[in-house]
Design a protein around this motif. Structure first.
Motif, PDB file in Angstrom:
ATOM      1  N   LEU A  73     100.057  61.124  91.016  1.00  0.00           N
ATOM      2  CA  LEU A  73      99.146  60.972  92.285  1.00  0.00           C
ATOM      3  C   LEU A  73     100.176  60.531  93.502  1.00  0.00           C
ATOM      4  CD1 LEU A  73      96.191  58.867  91.153  1.00  0.00           C
ATOM      5  CD2 LEU A  73      96.578  61.348  91.249  1.00  0.00           C
ATOM      6  N   ASP A  74     101.142  59.175  93.218  1.00  0.00           N
ATOM      7  CA  ASP A  74     101.773  58.874  94.370  1.00  0.00           C
ATOM      8  C   ASP A  74     102.825  59.884  94.842  1.00  0.00           C
ATOM      9  OD1 ASP A  74     100.658  56.460  93.353  1.00  0.00           O
ATOM     10  OD2 ASP A  74     102.302  55.675  92.563  1.00  0.00           O
ATOM     11  N   ASP A  75     103.284  60.831  94.162  1.00  0.00           N
ATOM     12  CA  ASP A  75     104.384  61.869  94.400  1.00  0.00           C
ATOM     13  C   ASP A  75     103.710  62.910  95.371  1.00  0.00           C
ATOM     14  OD1 ASP A  75     106.439  60.633  93.042  1.00  0.00           O
ATOM     15  OD2 ASP A  75     106.654  62.210  91.600  1.00  0.00           O
ATOM     16  N   PHE A  76     102.388  62.886  95.284  1.00  0.00           N
ATOM     17  CA  PHE A  76     101.520  63.875  96.224  1.00  0.00           C
ATOM     18  C   PHE A  76     100.836  63.059  97.284  1.00  0.00           C
ATOM     19  CE2 PHE A  76     102.760  65.655  92.044  1.00  0.00           C
ATOM     20  CZ  PHE A  76     103.337  66.807  92.596  1.00  0.00           C
ATOM     21  N   HIS A  77     100.843  61.886  97.430  1.00  0.00           N
ATOM     22  CA  HIS A  77     100.157  61.057  98.382  1.00  0.00           C
ATOM     23  C   HIS A  77      98.649  61.162  97.976  1.00  0.00           C
ATOM     24  CE1 HIS A  77     103.941  60.913 100.086  1.00  0.00           C
ATOM     25  NE2 HIS A  77     103.954  62.205 100.455  1.00  0.00           N
ATOM     26  N   ILE A  78      98.293  61.265  96.716  1.00  0.00           N
ATOM     27  CA  ILE A  78      96.645  61.501  96.669  1.00  0.00           C
ATOM     28  C   ILE A  78      96.364  59.805  96.487  1.00  0.00           C
ATOM     29  CG2 ILE A  78      95.104  62.214  94.953  1.00  0.00           C
ATOM     30  CD1 ILE A  78      96.979  64.459  93.967  1.00  0.00           C
ATOM     31  N   PRO A  79      95.107  59.676  97.240  1.00  0.00           N
ATOM     32  CA  PRO A  79      94.766  58.277  97.327  1.00  0.00           C
ATOM     33  C   PRO A  79      93.987  58.008  95.761  1.00  0.00           C
ATOM     34  CG  PRO A  79      93.927  59.500  98.901  1.00  0.00           C
ATOM     35  CD  PRO A  79      94.324  60.493  98.178  1.00  0.00           C
ATOM     36  N   LEU A  80      94.198  56.876  95.476  1.00  0.00           N
ATOM     37  CA  LEU A  80      93.481  56.427  94.166  1.00  0.00           C
ATOM     38  C   LEU A  80      92.565  55.195  94.556  1.00  0.00           C
ATOM     39  CD1 LEU A  80      93.213  55.877  91.133  1.00  0.00           C
ATOM     40  CD2 LEU A  80      95.169  54.397  90.986  1.00  0.00           C
ATOM     41  N   LEU A  81      91.184  55.396  94.669  1.00  0.00           N
ATOM     42  CA  LEU A  81      90.471  54.327  95.002  1.00  0.00           C
ATOM     43  C   LEU A  81      89.969  53.707  93.622  1.00  0.00           C
ATOM     44  CD1 LEU A  81      88.151  56.670  97.552  1.00  0.00           C
ATOM     45  CD2 LEU A  81      90.173  55.374  98.017  1.00  0.00           C
TER      46      LEU A  81
END
Lengths: 421, 491
Positions: A207-215
């Motif tokens: 997630l973090d490496d691809f800027h995918i938001p974790l809600l």
């Protein structure tokens, strides 16, 4: 003609657990068969084309298919027999006490396989949208994370173009990265708990490496669309309840669910095996034998593991216990119950034999950075162990040597938060 | 060609009508706007064959319900769909509710419902051991039962088409005109069908179709029912269909032992505006759970495997509207077929046939009518020895594709070859994907088989026709934004 055959050990499932257990049995000279419904060994590992497997068991980093290949090769070299493309439809005990499974395959029709010992290694399945009763319409484009993984990695099919992932289980996190690499935009990963369900390393790498938001502390409250998914509605949670006034819409054409795994025990239950509601797997004694004599269980069918490496280790251990039984050692008599108390979801195995060293596996119900796991018997602490990182996503293990486990009487485990927290 | 009869809508009413007409020397066409039959109101149905005590004989629906109920044994024998007379019981939990139960019982007796029985607490608990022991009494009708509604529609249509009825799916009626005693019906995609008589069995859209033909003006109002399905291993599965004491507009939320071994709870009953609104909601699930746990305390959300919702097509007077049109010639209205429409459907087909006859349609029986459908084999119902024999004829019989419901490749291929080429079409025809994993393991395998049998590439297959594409293309079709995709080292 219905064909019949007989083995000393029959294993259901050719994933990491089944292959590793069978290898141990065959290496000891036991006539061992593995049955699997797929045409190839490896189970779900075959579609896990990402790396991160084997660091512990093989001391090197492998992909899922590589890990599967390695354990399958070991099994073949050990002389394990295989029946692929074969689905077990029932397990029963015959009047003479022999265990018999009925299996179907296109190649051979109906086959009755008898065995002195049976090892359950069927793995687990994913919880689906339907299990959670997620509201909304029922368009195309809703998949479990594993089903989408199969479509993409085995069939070469793109499940959609724009996805939202419900649940932050490891398969969901892995799929967030996999979808991104395939050109599919992942809008968000939505998790109802205040912490992720998957491993920390997957949060960072997927997630973090691809800027995918974790809600975190958000819930999927609606799925919209008639033919194909058009959008989802997501709401923040307050004390576990969605705050619908603050719900918002995310346009997407795909929803993946990664909301937990359930051990596949329908066959086991039909055979009379008693299940543990906390794990969804069989209750087993320290020999990994279920309540039905001669039926053993290991791997994700017993309890859902975090790493394939632990599955392999558990399966080898269980197989050694099977060998002891075949060599004539007595069964579960003389064993005493094991229970979990505060902050632990479950323990495996559920019984122990005094004087016999046993490794116990646990899942925590809490998140803490300094936890103390204690084993207590007859009012006495037998052993305590500190853990610097306790997460529900990660399995805990504790080895109790036979020298500490000498006494009869119920054994209890509990997890305490360390002093400084 | 000019058909004698065009039936619009291949749900239970239209299918039953077309099947009834297939016995006669007629050319009949069955028009369905969806990709498969039974995919509208009929699919999302509770699957109850009602006993006939819920409505007074003054209504058409009660008269057809009672006649329809009695026809199911013969139908099952001929067509082979899953159906079981489980019996229906109504459970009351207070004296006030017992007053209503008495009225139902007397209505049942007046309607001629066979075997209707008033029950005290002990008798009810003897009839249904899983019932809440706080029950005070109720009534029992042994003739009620459960059926798989989509399987029933498939069987009717299969038999009808074997006997010469022409089925056209993806045919949405857009225009109609009449000249020289023939209706000319045009679809939204420009196809055309001509027929002397027309039967409007268009379910939720019967009002629109009536308008297209210049027939009566009326409004069909959708009333939503949500249902939840429990796994076949659920300990809450009752022996009988368990009803609460009914309310003003619905028969209440029930516990249904489905004919295929699962348990269904529902339906709710709420007026909605949108005829496509089949969404399920969290509030209704909680409502259903609390209602049915009062009937059967063992119902657990842990056993849930899926949820769905259907829409009842409701006329303002709540009754069926089955009549020759007084405005449009040679046009039969079959509208407002809400509950107990499934139960009544065999009688509806017969009733419509008689209306057509009275309007001048000549009915001559066929010399060769294939009464019985060839029996279908299903792995889950076969003995090992029988399976082994099937395997020697076709190895696909012992290749299990759907593990939860034990569905073989042979069953899936049969469904596809019979024209069910969507994932839902295969699912409802065979049960593949209906079990506890809800297609998690088998969907891709089924897609592969449909693709192989039809030649349609996997990525172009749909869930239920129209724009319900299951995939967006093949790996490599989408550009990858490499600027955004950073990291991911070592993998």
């Amino acid at each position: 003609m219905i064909q019949e055959e007989k083995y000393e050990v029959a294993v259901i499932g050719a994933g990491a657990a089944g292959l590793c257990a069978a290898t141990v049995c065959a290496s000891a000279g036991r006539n061992t068969l593995v049955v699997d419904r797929e045409e190839h060994p490896g189970g779900i590992l075959r579609q896990c084309i990402h790396s991160g497997f084997g660091l512990r068991y093989f001391k090197e980093e492998l992909t899922g298919p590589e890990y599967a290949e390695r354990v399958a090769e070991k099994a073949e070299r050990a002389g394990v027999r295989f029946r692929f493309g074969t689905t077990v439809v029932s397990i029963r005990r015959e009047e003479n006490g022999m265990l018999a499974i009925t299996a179907l395959s296109a190649a051979e029709g109906v086959r009755i396989i008898r065995a002195d010992a049976l090892i359950l290694a069927m793995g687990c399945r994913e919880r689906s949208r339907g299990n959670l009763a997620v509201p909304g319409s029922r368009p195309a484009g809703v998949f479990t994370a594993g089903a989408a993984q199969r479509l993409l990695n085995i069939e070469g099919i793109l499940p959609g173009k724009k996805a939202v992932i419900a649940g932050s289980g490891d398969i969901g996190l892995i799929m967030a990265r996999r979808l991104t690499w395939a050109g599919i935009r992942v809008e968000a990963v939505v998790e109802i708990m205040p912490y992720p369900a998957g491993l920390t390393r997957n949060i960072v790498q997927c997630l973090d490496d691809f800027h995918i938001p974790l809600l975190l502390e958000h819930s999927l409250v609606n799925i919209l669309g008639h033919g194909r998914v058009e959008a989802v509605e997501v709401a923040p949670l307050s004390r576990g309840v969605p705050v619908t006034e603050r719900k918002f819409r995310i346009d997407c054409d795909t929803v993946l669910f990664s909301v937990g795994l359930i051990p596949e025990n329908e066959l086991s239950a039909e055979a009379g095996v008693e299940l543990n509601p906390a794990t969804g797997g069989p209750l087993v004694d320290s020999s990994y034998e279920t309540g039905v004599p001669g039926i053993f269980a290991c791997g994700n069918v017993l309890h859902v593991h975090d790493l394939a490496d632990f599955v392999s280790e558990e399966a080898e251990h269980a197989a050694r216990m099977v060998l002891r039984r075949l060599d004539g050692s007595s069964g579960g008599s003389g064993q005493f119950p094991v229970r979990v108390e505060s902050n632990l979801k479950y323990v495996v195995p559920n019984r122990f034999l005094p004087g016999c060293g046993t490794r116990f596996a646990f899942r925590s119900l809490i998140v803490c950075d300094d936890g103390v796991l204690e084993a207590e018997q007859n009012g006495k602490i037998l052993l305590s162990k500190r853990f610097s990182c306790v997460r529900p996503a990660e399995m805990l293990t504790l080895e109790l040597p036979g020298s500490l486990l000498k006494e009869p009487g119920e054994l209890r485990f509990r997890l305490r938060k360390g002093e400084e927290i | 060609m000019i058909y004698d009869v065009a039936v619009i809508g291949a749900g239970v009413s239209g299918a039953s009508t077309a099947w009834r007409l297939s016995r006669y020397q007629l050319h009949t066409v069955l028009l369905e706007w969806r990709s498969d039959v039974g995919f509208g109101v009929s699919k999302a149905n509770s699957g109850i064959v009602h006993a006939g005590f819920h409505h007074p004989l003054s209504t058409l629906k009660a008269r057809l319900e009672i006649r329809g109920n009695l026809m199911f044994e013969a139908l099952q024998h001929e067509l082979g769909f899953p159906f079981r007379r489980t019996g229906i019981l109504v459970a009351a939990f207070s004296r006030e509710e017992m007053v209503t139960v008495h009225k139902l019982y007397e209505q049942g007796i007046a309607n001629g419902v066979p075997g209707m029985e008033m029950c005290g607490r002990e008798r009810l608990l003897q009839l249904e051991k899983k019932l809440n022991p706080e029950v005070v009494g109720g009534c029992f009708a042994p003739g009620g039962g459960t059926i798989e509604p989509y399987r029933y529609v498939f069987s009717l249509v299969e038999s009808a088409t074997r006997n010469g009825v022409c089925l056209k799916c993806d045919f949405e009626v857009a225009e109609a005109s009449r000249a020289e005693d023939v209706w000319r019906i045009r679809s939204s995609s420009g196809a055309e069908v001509r027929a002397r008589y027309v039967v409007n069995a268009a379910g939720l859209f019967a009002d629109r179709v009536s308008g297209i033909f210049g027939a009566e003006e009326f409004t069909i109002r959708p009333r939503k029912g949500e249902e939840y399905l429990l796994d076949r291993s659920s300990a809450a599965r009752p022996e009988r269909v368990v009803f609460p004491v009914p309310g003003a507009h619905s028969k209440g939320v029930l516990v249904i032992p489905t004919a295929e071994g699962t348990t269904m709870i529902g339906p709710t009953s709420d007026a909605v505006d949108d005829k496509f609104d089949t969404a399920a909601s969290a509030e209704q699930m909680q409502r259903i759970l609390s209602h049915v746990r009062n009937l059967i305390p063992g119902v657990s959300p842990r056993d849930l495997i899926t949820s769905f919702a259907g829409l009842r097509p409701v006329m303002d007077n709540e009754d069926f509207y089955i009549a020759l049109s007084e405005k449009a010639p040679a046009f039969v209205q079959v509208a407002g077929i809400q509950s107990p429409g499934l139960t009544a459907s065999p009688a509806i087909g017969e009733y419509v046939k008689d209306l057509l006859k009275s309007a001048g349609l000549p009915l001559l029986e066929k010399v060769h009518f294939a009464v019985e459908l060839a029996p279908r084999h299903e792995v889950r119902h076969e003995s090992p020895a029988a399976l082994d024999r099937l395997h020697s004829g076709n190895p696909a019989w012992t290749h299990i594709v759907c593990r939860c419901e034990k569905i073989s490749e042979a069953e899936i291929v049969e469904a596809v070859r019979k024209g069910h080429t969507t994932l839902d079409g295969v699912k409802f025809y065979t049960r593949a994907g209906m079990g506890r994993c809800q297609g998690g393991f088998c969907a891709a395998r089924i897609m592969r088989i449909i693709s192989r049998e039809t030649g349609i590439p996997m990525e172009e297959l749909t869930k239920k026709g129209g724009n319900s594409r299951l995939a967006a293309g093949r790996l490599g079709d989408l550009p990858v934004n490499t600027a955004e995709v950073r990291g991911g080292e070592g993998a």
